[in-house]
Design an enzyme around this catalytic site. Structure first.
Site, PDB file in Angstrom:
ATOM      1  N   SER A 188       7.071  -2.789   7.691  1.00 56.48           N
ATOM      2  CA  SER A 188       6.819  -1.381   7.988  1.00 56.48           C
ATOM      3  C   SER A 188       7.473  -1.034   9.311  1.00 56.48           C
ATOM      4  O   SER A 188       7.620  -1.899  10.184  1.00 56.48           O
ATOM      5  CB  SER A 188       5.314  -1.128   8.101  1.00 56.48           C
ATOM      6  OG  SER A 188       5.087   0.147   8.667  1.00 56.48           O
TER       7      SER A 188
ATOM      8  N   TYR B  26      -2.560  -4.480  11.512  1.00 57.88           N
ATOM      9  CA  TYR B  26      -1.509  -4.200  10.526  1.00 57.88           C
ATOM     10  C   TYR B  26      -0.114  -4.394  11.145  1.00 57.88           C
ATOM     11  O   TYR B  26       0.762  -5.029  10.561  1.00 57.88           O
ATOM     12  CB  TYR B  26      -1.675  -2.763  10.026  1.00 57.88           C
ATOM     13  CG  TYR B  26      -0.709  -2.338   8.948  1.00 57.88           C
ATOM     14  CD1 TYR B  26      -0.879  -2.761   7.635  1.00 57.88           C
ATOM     15  CD2 TYR B  26       0.361  -1.489   9.234  1.00 57.88           C
ATOM     16  CE1 TYR B  26       0.003  -2.361   6.635  1.00 57.88           C
ATOM     17  CE2 TYR B  26       1.236  -1.080   8.251  1.00 57.88           C
ATOM     18  CZ  TYR B  26       1.059  -1.518   6.951  1.00 57.88           C
ATOM     19  OH  TYR B  26       1.941  -1.116   5.969  1.00 57.88           O
TER      20      TYR B  26
END
Lengths: 78, 245
Positions: free
Chosen positions: B139, B152
């Protein structure tokens, strides 16, 4: 040639792409047969598969030559 | 170009927004696809849409045994896995000072450790066949950071470092390892945002729109193809210019 040596030789020839007559007992995988560190890991994994044994890392480190592999497998194979 | 006929691809998290697009895109290029996920009905539904060259492999990625089983099942049922897409991921957002060990571990276990474990299983047969593609879906926030997503972001940054290390180790075996890093993409997750939140996000995106799952999938198809054979250890950003890195 013992059965173990024959099977080891076959695996080494297949994985390293070397001539069968180069795979003599005293041949070192790295110095004589051109293996790199990843090849030696692949060889150990192939031995494990072929002989149905689990070779722990500290034992794997001692397997440097064709003879080392054959004697380890003779002593430990299922 | 980008022909994947005869290739077998395993896509984790194929029941989720981006995973569905990736599976469809690989399939459209001719690949046989293995759909992994936890929501079996969703996987079956996608399998019905794809009709042929499709397998369904449900598994819980928090269970090491199931990961091993998944790799073995995919390898045997599809007769080899040429392309592995580690797409499965979860979030458990929270501000750093309030984040529990549990939320940290859960996210790291699924996003990073399971990726490591599944890749370890899949990569050995690829090395033996002297060909393969591993594509990890990371990401943009794994590179830029994002408040409220310490766990995350750590997992996604971890994937990038892991991919580079593995890429170095196995480049000589013709197996490439790359990452695709999506920015803000239209998914059920971003649908849940209200207009004000969306506007705030879009203010940071030069393209002035969210990306689509298909746009992420195209990057995956490229990296999976023979045409990308000299690309390894890279992260391909698909983010509308949001971060130019």
């Amino acid at each position: 040639m013992s059965d173990t040596q024959e099977r080891v030789t076959k695996i080494v020839v297949e994985h390293l792409g070397v001539e069968k007559d180069k795979v003599v007992a005293n041949a070192s995988f790295i110095d004589d047969l051109g293996a790199d560190s990843l090849d030696t890991v692949e060889l150990v994994m192939a031995f494990e598969e072929e002989f149905g044994v689990e070779i722990p890392d500290d034992a794997a480190e001692t397997i440097q030559t064709v003879k080392d592999a054959v004697s380890y497998l003779d002593a430990n194979k299922a | 170009m980008f022909d994947l006929k005869g290739k077998k691809a395993l896509v984790t998290g194929a029941s989720g927004g981006i995973g569905v697009s990736i599976a469809k895109a690989l399939h459209a290029q001719g690949a046989t696809v293995g759909l992994h996920g936890t929501r079996v009905e969703k996987l079956e539904k996608l399998a019905d849409v794809l009709e042929e060259r499709v397998h369904v492999f449900p598994a819980d990625l928090s269970d090491a045994k199931q990961i091993k089983g998944l790799a073995q099942k995919a390898e045997s049922e599809m007769d080899g896995v040429d392309i592995l897409i580690n797409n499965a991921g979860i979030t458990k957002d929270g501000l750093f000072v309030r984040m529990s060990d549990e939320d940290w571990d859960t996210v790291l276990d699924i996003n990073l450790k399971a990726c490591f474990q599944l890749t370890r299983e899949a990569v050995y047969p690829m090395m033996r066949r002297k060909s393969g593609r591993i594509i990890n879906i990371t990401s943009v926030v794994g590179v830029t950071g994002n408040p409220g997503q310490g766990n995350y972001c750590a997992s996604k940054a971890g994937m990038i470092g892991m991919s580079k290390s593995l890429a170095m180790e196995i480049a000589s075996r013709n197996v490439t390892v790359n990452c695709v890093a999506p920015g803000f993409i239209e998914t059920p997750m971003t649908d849940a945002l209200n207009d004000k939140q969306k506007d705030t996000i879009l203010a940071t995106v030069p393209a002035k729109r969210l990306g689509t799952g298909d746009e992420v999938a195209s990057a995956v198809v490229y990296l999976a193809s023979n045409e990308a054979s000299y690309i390894t250890g890279q992260t391909l950003h698909v983010n509308g210019g949001m971060a130019m890195i």
